[in-house]
Design an enzyme around this catalytic site. Sequence first.
Site: not given
Length: 184
Positions: A147-151
Amino acid sequence: MDSHGQYGQRVVWAVVGTGIGPLLLAATREGLVGVVFHATDEVRDSALERLASRLGGEPAEEPGSLLLTEAVRQLEAYFAGERRAFDLPLDWSLVSGFNREVLRELASGVPYGTVVGYGDLAGRVGRPEGAQAVGAAMGANPLPVVVPCHRVVESDGGLGGFGGGLETKRRLLALEGVLPEPLF
């Protein structure tokens, strides 16, 4: 089994080596429930204790679990630049309410190689004034990378915070072509 977790729920785990260091993967029968950065023995043991207290039961090392085997395969392909999206069942029982809503929108609505601002993501879930709450939701993400919180970045172009550390966030965004690769 309900999606809110139950006492005694079976949790299996494995550690996978990646380009950003070892990741602890934990899963229930429902799906992948946790991804933890920098999974040294000490970090791993602490994370497993937290999982046991939140979900009940004693997590068991089981790298041969079908779900974990598939999660490792997909993460290895992602870090090799061969996979842009994850296709894994996810167990959302460690997150609820607004945080779950934001993380689900992030997972489905912010594809590989793109970024979204905290405020923009808040607006997508009907809370345009909720940029800080989105930041808190990113900090509570139990499934980073998948779940790409880095984005999620600041509207002025800043990286914002990141539970895995800003260098890890930079490396993930570089992998996805959003940022240039670090020079050294």
